[in-house]
Design a protein around this motif. Sequence first.
Motif, PDB file in Angstrom:
ATOM      1  N   UNK A 112       0.833  -1.207   0.000  1.00 54.95           N
ATOM      2  CA  UNK A 112       0.000   0.000   0.000  1.00 54.95           C
ATOM      3  C   UNK A 112       0.865   1.253   0.000  1.00 54.95           C
ATOM      4  N   UNK A 113       1.841   1.320   0.914  1.00 57.85           N
ATOM      5  CA  UNK A 113       2.688   2.520   0.985  1.00 57.85           C
ATOM      6  C   UNK A 113       3.655   2.600  -0.190  1.00 57.85           C
ATOM      7  N   UNK A 114       4.054   1.460  -0.752  1.00 56.72           N
ATOM      8  CA  UNK A 114       4.920   1.501  -1.938  1.00 56.72           C
ATOM      9  C   UNK A 114       4.155   2.031  -3.144  1.00 56.72           C
ATOM     10  N   UNK A 115       2.874   1.611  -3.271  1.00 57.28           N
ATOM     11  CA  UNK A 115       2.064   2.040  -4.405  1.00 57.28           C
ATOM     12  C   UNK A 115       1.666   3.510  -4.293  1.00 57.28           C
ATOM     13  N   UNK A 116       1.172   3.910  -3.117  1.00 53.78           N
ATOM     14  CA  UNK A 116       0.593   5.248  -2.991  1.00 53.78           C
ATOM     15  C   UNK A 116       1.579   6.309  -2.506  1.00 53.78           C
ATOM     16  N   UNK A 117       2.605   5.910  -1.781  1.00 58.83           N
ATOM     17  CA  UNK A 117       3.562   6.883  -1.256  1.00 58.83           C
ATOM     18  C   UNK A 117       4.914   6.813  -1.955  1.00 58.83           C
ATOM     19  N   UNK A 118       5.104   5.799  -2.784  1.00 59.12           N
ATOM     20  CA  UNK A 118       6.349   5.671  -3.533  1.00 59.12           C
ATOM     21  C   UNK A 118       7.548   5.315  -2.676  1.00 59.12           C
ATOM     22  N   UNK A 119       7.316   4.628  -1.546  1.00 56.62           N
ATOM     23  CA  UNK A 119       8.415   4.286  -0.650  1.00 56.62           C
ATOM     24  C   UNK A 119       9.240   3.125  -1.204  1.00 56.62           C
ATOM     25  N   UNK A 120      10.494   3.097  -0.819  1.00 58.86           N
ATOM     26  CA  UNK A 120      11.348   1.961  -1.156  1.00 58.86           C
ATOM     27  C   UNK A 120      10.912   0.759  -0.335  1.00 58.86           C
ATOM     28  N   UNK A 158      -6.547  -6.083  12.947  1.00 62.48           N
ATOM     29  CA  UNK A 158      -5.532  -5.045  13.142  1.00 62.48           C
ATOM     30  C   UNK A 158      -4.677  -4.880  11.887  1.00 62.48           C
ATOM     31  N   UNK A 159      -4.356  -5.988  11.224  1.00 59.08           N
ATOM     32  CA  UNK A 159      -3.570  -5.916   9.985  1.00 59.08           C
ATOM     33  C   UNK A 159      -4.346  -5.173   8.902  1.00 59.08           C
ATOM     34  N   UNK A 160      -5.652  -5.438   8.809  1.00 59.36           N
ATOM     35  CA  UNK A 160      -6.483  -4.751   7.819  1.00 59.36           C
ATOM     36  C   UNK A 160      -6.516  -3.252   8.119  1.00 59.36           C
ATOM     37  N   UNK A 161      -6.573  -2.887   9.398  1.00 58.52           N
ATOM     38  CA  UNK A 161      -6.542  -1.472   9.771  1.00 58.52           C
ATOM     39  C   UNK A 161      -5.192  -0.865   9.393  1.00 58.52           C
ATOM     40  N   UNK A 162      -4.112  -1.607   9.616  1.00 55.84           N
ATOM     41  CA  UNK A 162      -2.779  -1.124   9.226  1.00 55.84           C
ATOM     42  C   UNK A 162      -2.711  -0.882   7.726  1.00 55.84           C
ATOM     43  N   UNK A 163      -3.303  -1.775   6.935  1.00 55.05           N
ATOM     44  CA  UNK A 163      -3.335  -1.586   5.487  1.00 55.05           C
ATOM     45  C   UNK A 163      -4.101  -0.324   5.114  1.00 55.05           C
TER      46      UNK A 163
END
Length: 318
Positions: A112-120, A158-163
Amino acid sequence: MALLTVSGLGVAIGSVAPLDGISFEARKGEILGLVGESGSGKSLTAFAVMGLLGRIGGRIATGTILFDGQELTALAEPAYRRLRGKRIAMISQNPMTSLDPIVRIGTQIDQVSRLHLGLSKPAAKARSIDLMEQLRIPDAETLHNAYPHQLSGGMKQRIVIAMALAADPDLIIADEPTTALDVTIQAQIIQIMVDLVRERGLALILITHDMGVVAQACDRVVVLYAGRVAEMNTTQAIFASPRHPYTASLIACIPAHDQPEGTLLGIPGTVPGVLNYPPGCRFHPRCAGAMEVCSAEVPVLQSLAPGTVACHLQGMPA
């Protein structure tokens, strides 16, 4: 100021119209409850806001959906896809429908963060572990490598909330997020979500049929019945002085601590199916206070400060 404004929303699926004139606002830093029995239109409203109606053969027939000043009803799918997940996220009631059983949970959050935030990859992993720790997941670094089947139901949620949080969204829609969990875990998950809203200034729409959860978590409440808004108000006002008979009936169904065994209350009848919506007020066949006008005329949603209600009884002299 409202982050999300839904005005006069009508939804059509084929030749039927399950939603009719839905209007409400969601504001940053607050939890808005969407309440009603199954079949009231709660999840369908969420699908409309998320731009997912096409996947179930539905479409927006009337009304507008403004998100941070942007009209969403005419938004093309590629643009909606960029918005969905990044600025508007959703938490489903069954975490197993949101988690891929053959992919490690850490990878699913990282994506999620790699796709939307462009993180390594390393930065995304560090962010995921930090989110897991914020959500009180013990030994987060080890569990980052686990598979969904290795976690309990509460941990999966909790994992779904983290996503949902991984791209730092402004609005989260939680659709019955604690239905499949036991009472103790339900309370923990709800408290986590309340804390997140207060700490991060998110807007959270909490979809539920459980008025106990509403009392615990929500700032304001929208009561839906058979595809229409019955009442809107602050949570305090809803519980202190419900103005719609349906709202009062939902509250009456909450078990009291001192309630004698065998006296659990219910609402007679069921929510009508979309093909059998009655004329006038759709609640009138189940309403003990129904009058002749209730079966003939649709009640207008009227402002009665601090809230609004759609009920002919409210227009009657005291």
